[in-house]
Motif scaffolding. Structure first.
Motif, PDB file in Angstrom:
ATOM      1  N   UNK A  55       0.828  -1.206   0.000  1.00  0.00           N
ATOM      2  CA  UNK A  55       0.000   0.000   0.000  1.00  0.00           C
ATOM      3  C   UNK A  55       0.863   1.256   0.000  1.00  0.00           C
ATOM      4  N   UNK A  56       1.947   1.259   0.767  1.00  0.00           N
ATOM      5  CA  UNK A  56       2.829   2.418   0.821  1.00  0.00           C
ATOM      6  C   UNK A  56       3.501   2.655  -0.536  1.00  0.00           C
ATOM      7  N   UNK A  57       3.887   1.575  -1.171  1.00  0.00           N
ATOM      8  CA  UNK A  57       4.510   1.707  -2.492  1.00  0.00           C
ATOM      9  C   UNK A  57       3.510   2.212  -3.522  1.00  0.00           C
ATOM     10  N   UNK A  58       2.256   1.755  -3.429  1.00  0.00           N
ATOM     11  CA  UNK A  58       1.211   2.221  -4.342  1.00  0.00           C
ATOM     12  C   UNK A  58       0.933   3.706  -4.130  1.00  0.00           C
ATOM     13  N   UNK A  59       0.934   4.158  -2.874  1.00  0.00           N
ATOM     14  CA  UNK A  59       0.725   5.582  -2.573  1.00  0.00           C
ATOM     15  C   UNK A  59       1.842   6.435  -3.165  1.00  0.00           C
ATOM     16  N   UNK A  60       3.068   5.964  -3.062  1.00  0.00           N
ATOM     17  CA  UNK A  60       4.193   6.700  -3.631  1.00  0.00           C
ATOM     18  C   UNK A  60       4.086   6.772  -5.156  1.00  0.00           C
ATOM     19  N   UNK A  61       3.659   5.665  -5.762  1.00  0.00           N
ATOM     20  CA  UNK A  61       3.497   5.649  -7.213  1.00  0.00           C
ATOM     21  C   UNK A  61       2.422   6.619  -7.671  1.00  0.00           C
ATOM     22  N   UNK A  62       1.289   6.634  -6.972  1.00  0.00           N
ATOM     23  CA  UNK A  62       0.202   7.553  -7.321  1.00  0.00           C
ATOM     24  C   UNK A  62       0.615   9.004  -7.125  1.00  0.00           C
ATOM     25  N   UNK A  63       1.397   9.266  -6.097  1.00  0.00           N
ATOM     26  CA  UNK A  63       1.878  10.635  -5.871  1.00  0.00           C
ATOM     27  C   UNK A  63       2.807  11.069  -7.001  1.00  0.00           C
ATOM     28  N   UNK A  64       3.654  10.166  -7.444  1.00  0.00           N
ATOM     29  CA  UNK A  64       4.545  10.480  -8.566  1.00  0.00           C
ATOM     30  C   UNK A  64       3.757  10.676  -9.858  1.00  0.00           C
ATOM     31  N   UNK A  65       2.673   9.905 -10.034  1.00  0.00           N
ATOM     32  CA  UNK A  65       1.809  10.102 -11.197  1.00  0.00           C
ATOM     33  C   UNK A  65       1.187  11.498 -11.178  1.00  0.00           C
ATOM     34  N   UNK A  66       0.804  11.957 -10.000  1.00  0.00           N
ATOM     35  CA  UNK A  66       0.227  13.299  -9.880  1.00  0.00           C
ATOM     36  C   UNK A  66       1.262  14.367 -10.233  1.00  0.00           C
ATOM     37  N   UNK A  67       2.518  14.164  -9.819  1.00  0.00           N
ATOM     38  CA  UNK A  67       3.582  15.113 -10.168  1.00  0.00           C
ATOM     39  C   UNK A  67       3.788  15.130 -11.680  1.00  0.00           C
ATOM     40  N   UNK A  68       3.778  13.944 -12.301  1.00  0.00           N
ATOM     41  CA  UNK A  68       3.876  13.870 -13.752  1.00  0.00           C
ATOM     42  C   UNK A  68       2.760  14.660 -14.421  1.00  0.00           C
ATOM     43  N   UNK A  69       1.548  14.475 -13.928  1.00  0.00           N
ATOM     44  CA  UNK A  69       0.388  15.137 -14.518  1.00  0.00           C
ATOM     45  C   UNK A  69       0.508  16.654 -14.403  1.00  0.00           C
ATOM     46  N   UNK A  70       0.978  17.140 -13.266  1.00  0.00           N
ATOM     47  CA  UNK A  70       1.130  18.591 -13.069  1.00  0.00           C
ATOM     48  C   UNK A  70       2.176  19.154 -14.026  1.00  0.00           C
ATOM     49  N   UNK A  71       3.292  18.441 -14.204  1.00  0.00           N
ATOM     50  CA  UNK A  71       4.333  18.903 -15.116  1.00  0.00           C
ATOM     51  C   UNK A  71       3.837  18.918 -16.558  1.00  0.00           C
ATOM     52  N   UNK A  72       3.096  17.869 -16.958  1.00  0.00           N
ATOM     53  CA  UNK A  72       2.557  17.817 -18.320  1.00  0.00           C
ATOM     54  C   UNK A  72       1.540  18.926 -18.532  1.00  0.00           C
ATOM     55  N   UNK A  73       0.707  19.186 -17.522  1.00  0.00           N
ATOM     56  CA  UNK A  73      -0.280  20.256 -17.626  1.00  0.00           C
ATOM     57  C   UNK A  73       0.413  21.613 -17.769  1.00  0.00           C
ATOM     58  N   UNK A  74       1.481  21.833 -17.015  1.00  0.00           N
ATOM     59  CA  UNK A  74       2.224  23.088 -17.118  1.00  0.00           C
ATOM     60  C   UNK A  74       2.828  23.254 -18.506  1.00  0.00           C
ATOM     61  N   UNK A  75       3.352  22.167 -19.086  1.00  0.00           N
ATOM     62  CA  UNK A  75       3.939  22.254 -20.425  1.00  0.00           C
ATOM     63  C   UNK A  75       2.892  22.550 -21.488  1.00  0.00           C
ATOM     64  N   UNK A  76       1.630  22.155 -21.220  1.00  0.00           N
ATOM     65  CA  UNK A  76       0.562  22.425 -22.180  1.00  0.00           C
ATOM     66  C   UNK A  76       0.298  23.912 -22.307  1.00  0.00           C
TER      67      UNK A  76
END
Length: 295
Positions: free
Chosen positions: A204-225
């Motif tokens: 569960x802790x590893x899944x939470x870290x993965x989802x948090x990193x996915x959110x960071x990816x999404x924010x960076x991609x949104x900023x580049x848009x």
């Protein structure tokens, strides 16, 4: 100097992603597990987008102007692959949510058939975006031929009509808001289940870290848009040289870096992938050294 640093780092990220793509096809377990199949689709789109972005950056640096047709193909390919990445992140977040919250149903929900359908839906939704832009382009342009462009090829120089900017803002806002809701909902669901006594805490802790990193990816991609809107504002107050340096930094940090985070998230954190990836990277290095010695 800034251009060489940008190109060097971008090419390095493209190389790492390419080796990881090869790694994900080197073992049968990677071809039969849903999370690795989704990861391959994400990496394929990210690598294609990075390669297209590097090519457009190189053409602009060398001041090579393309025809409208050639530029249109590259720009539409860049938009297609850019849309696939956040949609695949949403599916991968749901996969992690089901794996932690409903482990007994995971094999049934995310089997090879359902994963293939999910990937097909992602590509279809991305292609709809391209088709809509194509119809809008035919409606706006009256003389779309093999004419040479007067400026370097980019999305902003190709889609210049105000209707495209309005469409981009509405489409990007709706897309990223929906995906953000999916990722945040998955994160909250996993966080609530992680408090349960019967839950595998490490998983569960590893899944939470993965989802948090996915959110960071999404924010960076949104900023580049929306980076073009940011640069239009900065151009009113900054000089050309300073603006170009900021552009080079943003090109790597907002356009290239989010596309290689998947390799870092899974290539370094997943023990199964990490072992195979390091083996392939070392093998590639040894082969290059041997080739140089012989020649």
């Amino acid at each position: 100097m800034f251009g060489m640093l940008s190109m060097g780092s971008s090419c390095s990220f493209v190389y790492i992603n390419s080796v990881l793509l090869f790694t994900l096809r080197s073992k049968q377990v990677f071809c039969e597990t849903s999370r690795y199949i989704l990861l391959y689709n994400l990496l394929f789109a990210d690598t294609a987008h990075m390669a297209t972005s590097v090519l457009l950056y190189l053409l602009a640096s060398l001041r090579i102007n393309l025809t409208y047709l050639a530029c249109g193909v590259l720009v539409l390919l860049s938009i297609l692959t850019a849309t696939i990445s956040p949609l695949t992140l949403a599916v991968m977040s749901l996969e992690r949510y089901v794996a932690v919250c409903y482990p007994l149903r995971h094999a049934t929900v995310f089997n090879m058939r359902s994963t293939g359908i999910a990937i097909a839906v992602v590509w279809s939704f991305s292609l709809i975006n391209i088709v809509i832009r194509g119809f809008m382009l035919l409606y706006v342009l009256t003389d779309f031929s093999l004419m040479q462009m007067g400026v370097f090829c980019s999305k902003d120089s190709f889609f210049t009509a105000p209707i495209f900017k309005d469409f981009e803002e509405v489409y990007a806002s709706t897309l990223f808001l929906s995906i953000g809701v999916v990722i945040i909902g998955s994160y909250i669901g996993v966080a609530l289940v992680a408090r349960s006594v019967s839950t595998d805490k490490a998983s569960a802790r590893k899944a939470l870290q993965t989802l948090l990193l996915h959110m960071i990816q999404l924010i960076l991609i949104l900023t580049s848009t929306f980076i073009s809107t940011i640069f239009i504002t900065l151009a009113r107050t900054l000089g050309r040289l300073t603006l170009m340096r900021i552009y080079n930094a943003c090109f790597v940090c907002l356009n290239i870096l989010p596309r290689c985070l998947s390799a870092l998230i899974y290539g370094l954190r997943d023990q199964t992938i990490r072992a195979a990836l390091m083996q392939n990277l070392c093998c590639q290095c040894r082969c290059s050294v041997i080739f140089r010695k012989r020649h």
